[in-house]
Design an enzyme around this catalytic site. Structure first.
Site, mmCIF file in Angstrom:
data_model
loop_
_atom_site.group_PDB
_atom_site.id
_atom_site.type_symbol
_atom_site.label_atom_id
_atom_site.label_comp_id
_atom_site.label_asym_id
_atom_site.label_seq_id
_atom_site.Cartn_x
_atom_site.Cartn_y
_atom_site.Cartn_z
ATOM 1 N N GLY A 41 33.507 63.616 57.028
ATOM 2 C CA GLY A 41 32.228 62.753 57.534
ATOM 3 C C GLY A 41 30.599 62.799 57.999
ATOM 4 O O GLY A 41 30.169 61.677 57.232
ATOM 5 N N GLU A 97 25.579 68.175 57.768
ATOM 6 C CA GLU A 97 27.067 67.396 58.799
ATOM 7 C C GLU A 97 26.472 66.323 58.966
ATOM 8 O O GLU A 97 25.198 66.139 59.233
ATOM 9 C CB GLU A 97 26.565 68.573 60.759
ATOM 10 C CG GLU A 97 27.521 69.587 61.052
ATOM 11 C CD GLU A 97 28.691 68.934 60.447
ATOM 12 O OE1 GLU A 97 29.657 67.688 60.425
ATOM 13 O OE2 GLU A 97 29.346 69.644 61.798
ATOM 14 N N ASP A 98 27.523 65.265 59.706
ATOM 15 C CA ASP A 98 27.770 64.297 60.470
ATOM 16 C C ASP A 98 27.172 63.880 61.212
ATOM 17 O O ASP A 98 26.699 63.387 61.795
ATOM 18 C CB ASP A 98 28.763 63.411 60.024
ATOM 19 C CG ASP A 98 29.774 63.464 60.709
ATOM 20 O OD1 ASP A 98 29.410 65.276 61.138
ATOM 21 O OD2 ASP A 98 31.134 63.294 60.876
ATOM 22 N N ASP A 101 27.142 67.592 68.255
ATOM 23 C CA ASP A 101 27.964 67.161 69.654
ATOM 24 C C ASP A 101 27.668 68.837 70.703
ATOM 25 O O ASP A 101 26.630 69.227 70.370
ATOM 26 C CB ASP A 101 28.860 66.168 69.541
ATOM 27 C CG ASP A 101 30.062 66.663 68.596
ATOM 28 O OD1 ASP A 101 30.271 68.258 68.772
ATOM 29 O OD2 ASP A 101 31.291 65.896 68.916
ATOM 30 N N LYS A 129 23.919 64.631 69.662
ATOM 31 C CA LYS A 129 24.000 64.515 71.049
ATOM 32 C C LYS A 129 23.627 65.444 71.244
ATOM 33 O O LYS A 129 23.920 66.477 71.922
ATOM 34 C CB LYS A 129 26.046 64.410 70.754
ATOM 35 C CG LYS A 129 25.733 62.558 70.194
ATOM 36 C CD LYS A 129 27.233 62.863 71.436
ATOM 37 C CE LYS A 129 28.754 61.644 70.146
ATOM 38 N NZ LYS A 129 29.914 61.653 70.415
ATOM 39 N N PHE A 150 30.733 57.345 71.384
ATOM 40 C CA PHE A 150 31.717 58.022 70.383
ATOM 41 C C PHE A 150 31.551 56.840 69.044
ATOM 42 O O PHE A 150 31.406 55.505 69.481
ATOM 43 C CB PHE A 150 33.033 57.551 70.885
ATOM 44 C CG PHE A 150 34.367 58.831 69.561
ATOM 45 C CD1 PHE A 150 34.632 60.162 69.629
ATOM 46 C CD2 PHE A 150 34.445 57.854 69.030
ATOM 47 C CE1 PHE A 150 35.049 60.252 68.562
ATOM 48 C CE2 PHE A 150 35.057 57.864 67.286
ATOM 49 C CZ PHE A 150 35.381 58.902 67.684
ATOM 50 N N VAL A 151 30.421 57.779 68.101
ATOM 51 C CA VAL A 151 30.187 56.480 67.036
ATOM 52 C C VAL A 151 31.198 56.809 65.815
ATOM 53 O O VAL A 151 31.956 57.733 65.833
ATOM 54 C CB VAL A 151 29.190 56.567 66.851
ATOM 55 C CG1 VAL A 151 27.927 56.892 68.248
ATOM 56 C CG2 VAL A 151 28.665 58.339 66.118
ATOM 57 N N ASP A 157 34.282 58.554 61.747
ATOM 58 C CA ASP A 157 36.013 57.982 61.780
ATOM 59 C C ASP A 157 35.732 58.056 62.923
ATOM 60 O O ASP A 157 35.822 59.545 63.803
ATOM 61 C CB ASP A 157 37.351 58.456 60.531
ATOM 62 C CG ASP A 157 37.290 60.090 61.223
ATOM 63 O OD1 ASP A 157 38.213 59.941 61.024
ATOM 64 O OD2 ASP A 157 36.143 60.306 61.378
ATOM 65 N N ARG A 163 35.600 54.896 58.633
ATOM 66 C CA ARG A 163 34.708 56.165 57.705
ATOM 67 C C ARG A 163 33.374 54.810 56.925
ATOM 68 O O ARG A 163 32.936 55.349 55.925
ATOM 69 C CB ARG A 163 34.786 56.991 56.607
ATOM 70 C CG ARG A 163 35.665 58.001 57.196
ATOM 71 C CD ARG A 163 36.059 58.692 56.560
ATOM 72 N NE ARG A 163 36.983 59.949 57.470
ATOM 73 C CZ ARG A 163 35.866 61.521 57.835
ATOM 74 N NH1 ARG A 163 35.020 61.265 58.172
ATOM 75 N NH2 ARG A 163 37.183 61.941 58.255
#
Length: 189
Positions: A41, A97-98, A101, A129, A150-151, A157, A163
């Site tokens: 990600g 990191e992407d 959460d 988050k 949820f993005v 993805d 993506r």
């Protein structure tokens, strides 16, 4: 069928990445850094960040899994692609990191990497988050704090799809809508 509602444009992402790069440049000055990207990600974010940083840098990669093809973390983090400890020892590592959460992945990786004796270990995440965090976790460089949505897009993805989108969006189910005016996105933590 799902649809995607854009919440951060390509231009907003680019602007924030430039700001993060400036923070990193100022912190490390002329020291060499290693960007350790968490696949899959974070690859687009990490590539853009690496190009924006004006320091000598190396790029390395690890891959862990906790989601599979679902929308919720299983809580069980496992290493899929490891890194040679020689590429960590004595170096300034920025774990990229992407999205953070629950924090399970970052906690797992920080503990794992600390055993390899880096000179420094910082965390840079495009998204955070805060409401979903299950750990007392320091994210040193944060692109945006977002609510528990949820993005997808910009490397993130759902089941391997989306993506390639140049923006960040919320994946909505048929008939679901998003109140963009009530959506609070903050730069940083």
């Amino acid at each position: 069928m799902s649809n995607i509602e854009e919440i951060l444009s390509c231009e907003e992402l680019e602007e924030r990445i430039q700001e993060l790069a400036e923070e990193i440049n100022n912190h490390y000055q002329d020291e060499e850094i290693t960007i350790l990207t968490v696949l899959s990600g974070a690859f687009i974010f990490a590539a853009d960040l690496a190009r924006a940083i004006d320091l000598p840098l190396q790029c390395e990669f690890v891959k862990v899994s906790s989601y599979g093809d679902g929308k919720v973390s299983s809580g069980n983090v496992k290493m899929v692609l490891d890194i040679d400890p020689k590429k960590i020892e004595g170096r300034n590592i920025i774990l990229v990191e992407d999205i953070v959460d629950t924090g399970n992945t970052v906690v797992f990786l920080k503990e794992y990497l600390q055993k390899m004796s880096p000179k420094t270990l910082k965390v840079c995440s495009l998204l955070l988050k805060k409401d979903a965090l299950k750990h007392d976790l320091q994210v040193d460089y944060t692109g945006f704090s977002i609510p528990s949505l949820f993005v997808v897009g910009y490397g993130l993805d759902y089941g391997g799809l989306y993506r390639d989108l140049p923006f960040l969006g919320v994946l909505l189910e048929e008939g679901e809508s998003l109140d963009k005016d009530a959506l609070l996105l903050e730069k940083g933590q």
